[in-house]
Scaffold this motif. Structure first.
Motif, PDB file in Angstrom:
ATOM      1  N   VAL A  52     -47.992 -93.664  81.778  1.00 20.78           N
ATOM      2  CA  VAL A  52     -48.107 -94.847  80.938  1.00 20.78           C
ATOM      3  C   VAL A  52     -47.509 -94.538  79.570  1.00 20.78           C
ATOM      4  CG1 VAL A  52     -49.694 -96.473  79.890  1.00 20.78           C
ATOM      5  CG2 VAL A  52     -50.182 -95.547  82.149  1.00 20.78           C
ATOM      6  N   LYS A  53     -46.599 -95.416  79.060  1.00 23.16           N
ATOM      7  CA  LYS A  53     -45.936 -95.174  77.785  1.00 23.16           C
ATOM      8  C   LYS A  53     -46.316 -96.267  76.799  1.00 23.16           C
ATOM      9  CE  LYS A  53     -41.928 -95.336  79.667  1.00 23.16           C
ATOM     10  NZ  LYS A  53     -40.457 -95.349  79.796  1.00 23.16           N
ATOM     11  N   ALA A  54     -46.105 -95.935  75.501  1.00 19.62           N
ATOM     12  CA  ALA A  54     -46.289 -96.905  74.420  1.00 19.62           C
ATOM     13  C   ALA A  54     -47.663 -97.554  74.474  1.00 19.62           C
ATOM     14  CB  ALA A  54     -45.191 -97.972  74.474  1.00 19.62           C
ATOM     15  N   ALA A  55     -48.678 -96.754  74.736  1.00 21.86           N
ATOM     16  CA  ALA A  55     -50.041 -97.273  74.809  1.00 21.86           C
ATOM     17  C   ALA A  55     -50.702 -97.218  73.438  1.00 21.86           C
ATOM     18  CB  ALA A  55     -50.856 -96.470  75.824  1.00 21.86           C
ATOM     19  N   VAL A  56     -51.650 -98.104  73.210  1.00 27.45           N
ATOM     20  CA  VAL A  56     -52.405 -98.146  71.959  1.00 27.45           C
ATOM     21  C   VAL A  56     -53.580 -97.180  72.071  1.00 27.45           C
ATOM     22  CG1 VAL A  56     -53.748 -99.593  70.406  1.00 27.45           C
ATOM     23  CG2 VAL A  56     -51.760-100.550  71.607  1.00 27.45           C
ATOM     24  N   PRO A  57     -53.676 -96.164  71.198  1.00 31.18           N
ATOM     25  CA  PRO A  57     -54.744 -95.168  71.337  1.00 31.18           C
ATOM     26  C   PRO A  57     -56.113 -95.713  70.947  1.00 31.18           C
ATOM     27  CG  PRO A  57     -53.449 -94.729  69.362  1.00 31.18           C
ATOM     28  CD  PRO A  57     -52.760 -95.843  70.088  1.00 31.18           C
ATOM     29  N   VAL A  58     -57.125 -95.277  71.692  1.00 34.16           N
ATOM     30  CA  VAL A  58     -58.518 -95.585  71.379  1.00 34.16           C
ATOM     31  C   VAL A  58     -59.274 -94.269  71.373  1.00 34.16           C
ATOM     32  CG1 VAL A  58     -60.602 -96.836  72.063  1.00 34.16           C
ATOM     33  CG2 VAL A  58     -58.348 -97.841  72.508  1.00 34.16           C
ATOM     34  N   THR A  59     -59.941 -93.953  70.277  1.00 32.49           N
ATOM     35  CA  THR A  59     -60.635 -92.678  70.143  1.00 32.49           C
ATOM     36  C   THR A  59     -62.094 -92.888  69.758  1.00 32.49           C
ATOM     37  OG1 THR A  59     -60.009 -92.462  67.810  1.00 32.49           O
ATOM     38  CG2 THR A  59     -58.502 -91.529  69.432  1.00 32.49           C
TER      39      THR A  59
ATOM     40  N   ALA B 195     -47.818 -81.934  89.531  1.00 35.13           N
ATOM     41  CA  ALA B 195     -47.146 -82.088  88.242  1.00 35.13           C
ATOM     42  C   ALA B 195     -45.679 -81.728  88.328  1.00 35.13           C
ATOM     43  CB  ALA B 195     -47.810 -81.195  87.192  1.00 35.13           C
ATOM     44  N   GLY B 196     -45.251 -81.206  89.461  1.00 36.25           N
ATOM     45  CA  GLY B 196     -43.862 -80.826  89.621  1.00 36.25           C
ATOM     46  C   GLY B 196     -42.912 -82.005  89.727  1.00 36.25           C
TER      47      GLY B 196
ATOM     48  N   GLU C 115     -64.074 -79.938  78.816  1.00 36.42           N
ATOM     49  CA  GLU C 115     -62.800 -79.821  79.519  1.00 36.42           C
ATOM     50  C   GLU C 115     -62.644 -80.944  80.545  1.00 36.42           C
ATOM     51  OE1 GLU C 115     -60.828 -77.596  78.464  1.00 36.42           O
ATOM     52  OE2 GLU C 115     -61.892 -75.767  77.906  1.00 36.42           O
ATOM     53  N   PRO C 116     -62.623 -82.200  80.120  1.00 33.83           N
ATOM     54  CA  PRO C 116     -62.486 -83.294  81.097  1.00 33.83           C
ATOM     55  C   PRO C 116     -61.182 -83.163  81.871  1.00 33.83           C
ATOM     56  CG  PRO C 116     -62.059 -84.090  78.865  1.00 33.83           C
ATOM     57  CD  PRO C 116     -62.590 -82.694  78.727  1.00 33.83           C
ATOM     58  N   VAL C 117     -61.260 -83.277  83.190  1.00 32.86           N
ATOM     59  CA  VAL C 117     -60.057 -83.112  84.009  1.00 32.86           C
ATOM     60  C   VAL C 117     -59.038 -84.195  83.681  1.00 32.86           C
ATOM     61  CG1 VAL C 117     -59.155 -83.026  86.349  1.00 32.86           C
ATOM     62  CG2 VAL C 117     -61.369 -81.995  85.840  1.00 32.86           C
ATOM     63  N   VAL C 118     -59.486 -85.416  83.596  1.00 35.82           N
ATOM     64  CA  VAL C 118     -58.612 -86.539  83.226  1.00 35.82           C
ATOM     65  C   VAL C 118     -58.762 -86.752  81.726  1.00 35.82           C
ATOM     66  CG1 VAL C 118     -58.096 -88.981  83.571  1.00 35.82           C
ATOM     67  CG2 VAL C 118     -58.840 -87.571  85.510  1.00 35.82           C
ATOM     68  N   GLY C 119     -57.716 -86.440  80.980  1.00 39.95           N
ATOM     69  CA  GLY C 119     -57.800 -86.503  79.521  1.00 39.95           C
ATOM     70  C   GLY C 119     -57.703 -87.903  78.949  1.00 39.95           C
ATOM     71  N   PHE C 120     -57.041 -88.794  79.687  1.00 38.34           N
ATOM     72  CA  PHE C 120     -56.863 -90.169  79.211  1.00 38.34           C
ATOM     73  C   PHE C 120     -57.082 -91.141  80.365  1.00 38.34           C
ATOM     74  CE2 PHE C 120     -54.383 -87.507  76.428  1.00 38.34           C
ATOM     75  CZ  PHE C 120     -54.602 -88.024  75.158  1.00 38.34           C
ATOM     76  N   LEU C 121     -57.746 -92.243  80.074  1.00 40.29           N
ATOM     77  CA  LEU C 121     -57.846 -93.368  80.993  1.00 40.29           C
ATOM     78  C   LEU C 121     -57.115 -94.545  80.353  1.00 40.29           C
ATOM     79  CD1 LEU C 121     -61.598 -93.109  82.069  1.00 40.29           C
ATOM     80  CD2 LEU C 121     -59.598 -92.553  83.463  1.00 40.29           C
TER      81      LEU C 121
ATOM     82  N   LEU D  44     -49.221 -87.557  85.855  1.00 37.76           N
ATOM     83  CA  LEU D  44     -49.614 -88.589  86.813  1.00 37.76           C
ATOM     84  C   LEU D  44     -51.114 -88.884  86.729  1.00 37.76           C
ATOM     85  CD1 LEU D  44     -47.511 -87.476  89.906  1.00 37.76           C
ATOM     86  CD2 LEU D  44     -46.948 -89.184  88.160  1.00 37.76           C
ATOM     87  N   VAL D  45     -51.913 -87.843  86.506  1.00 35.69           N
ATOM     88  CA  VAL D  45     -53.361 -88.056  86.361  1.00 35.69           C
ATOM     89  C   VAL D  45     -53.805 -87.824  84.923  1.00 35.69           C
ATOM     90  CG1 VAL D  45     -53.851 -87.449  88.748  1.00 35.69           C
ATOM     91  CG2 VAL D  45     -53.895 -85.660  87.016  1.00 35.69           C
ATOM     92  N   THR D  46     -52.830 -87.625  84.027  1.00 35.85           N
ATOM     93  CA  THR D  46     -53.069 -87.372  82.601  1.00 35.85           C
ATOM     94  C   THR D  46     -54.147 -86.308  82.408  1.00 35.85           C
ATOM     95  OG1 THR D  46     -54.679 -89.186  82.358  1.00 35.85           O
ATOM     96  CG2 THR D  46     -52.347 -89.693  81.963  1.00 35.85           C
ATOM     97  N   GLY D  47     -53.967 -85.195  83.070  1.00 40.35           N
ATOM     98  CA  GLY D  47     -54.935 -84.112  82.967  1.00 40.35           C
ATOM     99  C   GLY D  47     -54.293 -82.765  83.217  1.00 40.35           C
TER     100      GLY D  47
END
Length: 360
Positions: free
Chosen positions: A2-9, A131-132, A245-251, A343-346
């Protein structure tokens, strides 16, 4: 990707988006899934509202705590015993390979992917989420990556999913595929559910077990405390590691009526001191969290799409690592290499080599 996403923290902001009605799933190969599924049967990962609640309620029996303890736990224990036995006899093993074997064995039983050769299925799933795959952004590379992903999905269908569907049409079982057949799903839609239920769960559980094992292998004090604790306390240890250490860093989510994609930073949410207390970067299983903040923070998501297999993953990790860390002479030979999987952002952990030091 996913590109050009608006960050939420931050914990509250991320959780609010996850709990917003009408927020649509993005990421997790959403564009590939859209091509593969029919408009009337989107996978549970992409359902929202009443349709999602109905499907979630229908499949909840496969992940209920009592079912995990009574039905799945014996499978987990047998798989862990098998892996540890081979490790002790050979004297060497790769932690991430053992973790994937464990995860595939358990998830295959729950989903119903039991009518093909397991090692082949492991290779196909690993390639699908690897990731390859090319991460270049030019149009030709994107098209090539999409075609390769579709080819790998087709291989998974013909080699693993189709034989399982055929077997369960003849003799239904107590698993996800049998449920989907009874609910009128077509083969193509069952394939995508197998990817979302099975493949994603297998891949992320592998990384979780490997990361938790790495932490415990490198810290003798933490390892000793883990092994001297009861089952519930060991689960608390694992949840705290996963929080850090969340496996998926971004949703990713798209809000109803909006074009912009929101990038939900899970790591920042899990390190928010307002939610998890002071010194959020330290590993403290006993830490006092804010009200209604779970042990793993938002590592399993939240809202209607919170991971249904959270209890399964925690039980797998607790059973396997409790046995592994008690192996006499256990030694970490080589720490894993860390890669980023867009692909899984992790993260991906590979090549974590273990050995058994022979005494005498």
């Amino acid at each position: 990707m996913v590109k050009a996403a608006v960050p939420v923290t931050g914990y509250s902001a991320v959780r609010d988006v996850l709990r917003t009605k009408g927020a649509r799933q993005a990421g997790f190969k959403a564009e590939l899934v859209d091509r593969a599924t029919s408009p009337t049967r989107p996978p549970i990962l992409f359902l929202t509202g009443d349709a999602h609640r109905r499907q979630r309620a229908a499949t909840a029996r496969f992940f209920a705590p009592k079912v995990v303890d009574e039905k799945h736990r014996p499978i987990m224990e047998a798989a862990a015993d098998r892996l540890i036995d081979v490790f002790q006899r050979t004297g060497a093993a790769c932690l991430d390979a053992m973790a994937l074997d464990m995860a595939v064995t358990v998830a295959a039983q729950i989903v119903g992917l039991t009518n093909s050769e397991k090692s082949g299925m492991v290779r196909r799933l690993d390639a699908f989420f690897s990731a390859g795959a090319s991460t270049r952004t030019d149009r030709l590379s994107r098209v090539g990556t999409m075609l390769l992903a579709q080819w790998r999905m087709l291989q998974f269908h013909w080699s693993d999913v189709r034989p399982a569907i055929r077997a369960r049409r003849a003799v239904p079982g107590e698993d996800v595929i049998s449920h989907l057949i009874a609910d009128g799903y077509r083969d193509r839609d069952i394939l995508v559910e197998c990817v979302t239920y099975g493949a994603a769960g297998m891949v992320t559980t592998r990384e979780f077990i490997t990361m938790a094992g790495w932490h415990l292998l490198e810290n003798d004090t933490l390892r000793g405390a883990f092994l001297s604790s009861d089952r519930n306390a060991r689960i608390a240890f694992l949840e705290e590691i996963l929080r850090l250490e969340p496996v998926v860093g971004f949703l990713y989510r798209k809000m109803e009526g909006e074009e912009a994609t929101l990038s939900l930073d899970i790591r920042s949410a899990n390190n928010d001191p307002r939610a998890v207390g002071p010194c959020p970067m330290e590993l403290r299983p006993e830490r006092q969290r804010a009200e209604r903040v779970g042990g793993a923070g938002l590592a399993f998501g939240d809202g209607e799409h919170r991971c249904p297999g959270a209890g399964v993953a925690l039980a797998e990790a607790e059973i396997f690592l409790d046995r592994l860390l008690r192996v006499p002479g256990l030694k970490l030979v080589r720490a894993p290499e860390i890669n980023w999987n867009p692909l899984v952002t992790g993260y991906e952990l590979r090549g974590c080599e273990l050995a058994v030091e022979r005494i005498g």
